[in-house]
Design an enzyme around this catalytic site. Structure first.
Site, PDB file in Angstrom:
ATOM      1  N   ARG A   1       0.845  -1.177   0.000  1.00 61.49           N
ATOM      2  CA  ARG A   1       0.000   0.000   0.000  1.00 61.49           C
ATOM      3  C   ARG A   1       0.884   1.232   0.000  1.00 61.49           C
ATOM      4  NH1 ARG A   1      -4.373   0.976   4.666  1.00 61.49           N
ATOM      5  NH2 ARG A   1      -2.489   1.500   5.789  1.00 61.49           N
TER       6      ARG A   1
ATOM      7  N   THR B   1      -0.695   7.690  -0.765  1.00 59.52           N
ATOM      8  CA  THR B   1      -2.040   7.641  -1.363  1.00 59.52           C
ATOM      9  C   THR B   1      -2.924   6.574  -0.716  1.00 59.52           C
ATOM     10  OG1 THR B   1      -1.412   5.963  -2.988  1.00 59.52           O
ATOM     11  CG2 THR B   1      -1.049   8.279  -3.597  1.00 59.52           C
TER      12      THR B   1
ATOM     13  N   ASP C   1       1.502  -2.662  11.873  1.00 53.48           N
ATOM     14  CA  ASP C   1       1.779  -3.236  10.543  1.00 53.48           C
ATOM     15  C   ASP C   1       2.045  -4.732  10.695  1.00 53.48           C
ATOM     16  OD1 ASP C   1       3.232  -4.169   8.218  1.00 53.48           O
ATOM     17  OD2 ASP C   1       3.492  -2.076   7.657  1.00 53.48           O
TER      18      ASP C   1
ATOM     19  N   ASP D   1       5.339  -6.150   9.057  1.00 54.16           N
ATOM     20  CA  ASP D   1       6.557  -5.783   9.799  1.00 54.16           C
ATOM     21  C   ASP D   1       6.661  -6.565  11.099  1.00 54.16           C
ATOM     22  OD1 ASP D   1       7.746  -4.025   8.057  1.00 54.16           O
ATOM     23  OD2 ASP D   1       6.788  -2.249   8.900  1.00 54.16           O
TER      24      ASP D   1
HETATM   25  C1  PRP Z   1      -0.963  -4.171   4.465  1.00 55.85           C
HETATM   26  C2  PRP Z   1      -1.831  -5.396   4.688  1.00 55.85           C
HETATM   27  C3  PRP Z   1      -2.718  -5.396   3.475  1.00 55.85           C
HETATM   28  C4  PRP Z   1      -2.932  -3.926   3.225  1.00 55.85           C
HETATM   29  C5  PRP Z   1      -4.248  -3.543   3.835  1.00 55.85           C
HETATM   30  O1  PRP Z   1       0.072  -4.473   3.603  1.00 55.85           O
HETATM   31  O2  PRP Z   1      -1.103  -6.584   4.848  1.00 55.85           O
HETATM   32  O3  PRP Z   1      -2.131  -6.024   2.342  1.00 55.85           O
HETATM   33  O4  PRP Z   1      -1.855  -3.235   3.873  1.00 55.85           O
HETATM   34  O5  PRP Z   1      -4.570  -2.245   3.513  1.00 55.85           O
HETATM   35  P1  PRP Z   1      -5.771  -1.839   2.556  1.00 55.85           P
HETATM   36  O6  PRP Z   1      -6.949  -2.653   2.958  1.00 55.85           O
HETATM   37  O7  PRP Z   1      -5.963  -0.363   2.867  1.00 55.85           O
HETATM   38  O8  PRP Z   1      -5.350  -2.062   1.140  1.00 55.85           O
HETATM   39  P2  PRP Z   1       1.393  -3.543   3.469  1.00 55.85           P
HETATM   40  O9  PRP Z   1       1.213  -2.465   2.464  1.00 55.85           O
HETATM   41  O10 PRP Z   1       1.803  -3.080   4.845  1.00 55.85           O
HETATM   42  O11 PRP Z   1       2.450  -4.540   2.848  1.00 55.85           O
HETATM   43  P3  PRP Z   1       3.229  -5.778   3.511  1.00 55.85           P
HETATM   44  O12 PRP Z   1       2.248  -6.906   3.596  1.00 55.85           O
HETATM   45  O13 PRP Z   1       4.307  -6.033   2.523  1.00 55.85           O
HETATM   46  O14 PRP Z   1       3.747  -5.371   4.869  1.00 55.85           O
END
Ligand code: PRP
Length: 211
Positions: free
Chosen positions: A106, A110, A202, A205
Site C-alpha cells: 500500500r 495515497t 503493521d 513488519d
Molecule cells: C498491508 C496489509 C494489506 C494492506 C491492507 O500491507 O497486509 O495487504 O496493507 O490495507 P488496505 O486494505 O488499505 O489495502 P502492506 O502495504 O503493509 O504490505 P506488507 O504486507 O508487505 O507489509
C-alpha cells in the site's frame, strides 16, 4: 455498520486471548508468530467448514467402510507479504492445495495498492480460492486482488483476514457481494493514515521482524 452479508466473525476464547497478544505492542516477534499461527488455524477451520466432500470406499483393518475426500481443488492466494503468515496453517489442513502469490503493497501517501508481482496456477475457474491477508483496512488491496482473481476466471473466492475495518468490509461487500469474508475481529475504524484502530500496527513488519 450496515449488515454485511457473507461475513463470519469468529468468536472463540483462544482467538480473544491471541488477538490480545497480537495487538499488544510489547509482544516480541516469536510470540507474535506463534499467536498468528494459532489464530490462522482457527480461521482456516471456519473458512473450510462447508467444504464439499465426496464419498469414498475404504477398507479398515476390520471391514469395508465409507469415507470422505475433499471434492474441490483449493488454491490459497496470499497477498504479499503479510498474507504469507496465514498460508501454512491452511496447508496443514489441505496439503495438496496450490499456492498462488499476489504481490501488493500500500502506497504510504495515497494508501492505494501497488501491484508488483503475481504468480498463479493456470486454472482458477473450478477451484475454491482462499485469498488471505491479515489486515483489511481500506479494502483497496483485497478489492484489487479479488478483481485480479476474477479476471483470471476465479468464481469461488473466500477472503480470510485477521482484523477488518468497517470501511474495508463495506467496500468488499459492495464491490464483491459474492465473496465471503472470514475474520477474527471487526475493529472500530481507520485513522488518518488508514491504519486500523485499535488494530495491531503493521502486520507484515511485526510478523517478519522488520519493524
Ligand atoms: C498491508 C496489509 C494489506 C494492506 C491492507 O500491507 O497486509 O495487504 O496493507 O490495507 P488496505 O486494505 O488499505 O489495502 P502492506 O502495504 O503493509 O504490505 P506488507 O504486507 O508487505 O507489509
Amino acid at each position: 455498520m450496515q449488515t454485511i452479508e457473507k461475513l463470519t466473525v469468529i468468536k472463540h476464547p483462544i482467538v480473544a486471548r491471541d488477538l490480545t497478544i497480537l495487538r499488544n505492542q510489547a509482544t516480541n516477534t516469536a510470540d507474535f508468530r506463534l499467536a498468528m499461527g494459532r489464530i490462522a488455524t482457527i480461521l482456516a477451520y471456519f473458512a473450510l467448514k462447508d467444504l464439499p466432500l465426496r464419498e469414498t470406499n475404504i477398507q479398515t483393518p476390520i471391514q469395508p467402510a465409507k469415507g470422505y475426500e475433499i471434492n474441490t481443488h483449493i488454491v490459497i492466494v496470499p497477498i504479499l507479504r503479510a498474507g504469507l503468515s496465514l498460508v501454512n496453517p491452511l496447508i496443514n489442513f489441505i496439503p495438496d492445495a496450490s499456492v498462488g502469490h499476489l504481490g501488493m503493497y500500500r502506497d504510504e501517501t495515497t494508501h492505494e495498492p501497488v501491484d508488483y508481482y503475481s504468480n498463479l496456477p493456470e486454472s482458477l475457474d473450478k477451484a475454491m480460492v482462499l485469498l488471505v491477508d491479515p489486515m483489511l483496512a481500506t479494502g483497496g488491496s483485497a478489492d484489487d486482488a479479488i478483481t485480479f482473481l476474477k479476471n483470471k476466471s476465479a468464481t469461488n473466492i473466500r477472503f480470510i483476514s485477521l482484523i477488518s475495518a468497517p470501511e474495508g468490509l463495506q467496500r468488499i461487500s459492495k464491490k464483491h457481494p459474492d465473496v465471503s469474508v472470514i475474520t477474527a475481529a471487526v475493529d472500530e475504524k481507520l485513522n488518518s493514515d488508514a491504519f486500523i484502530v485499535p488494530g495491531l500496527g503493521d502486520a507484515g513488519d511485526r510478523y517478519f521482524g522488520t519493524t
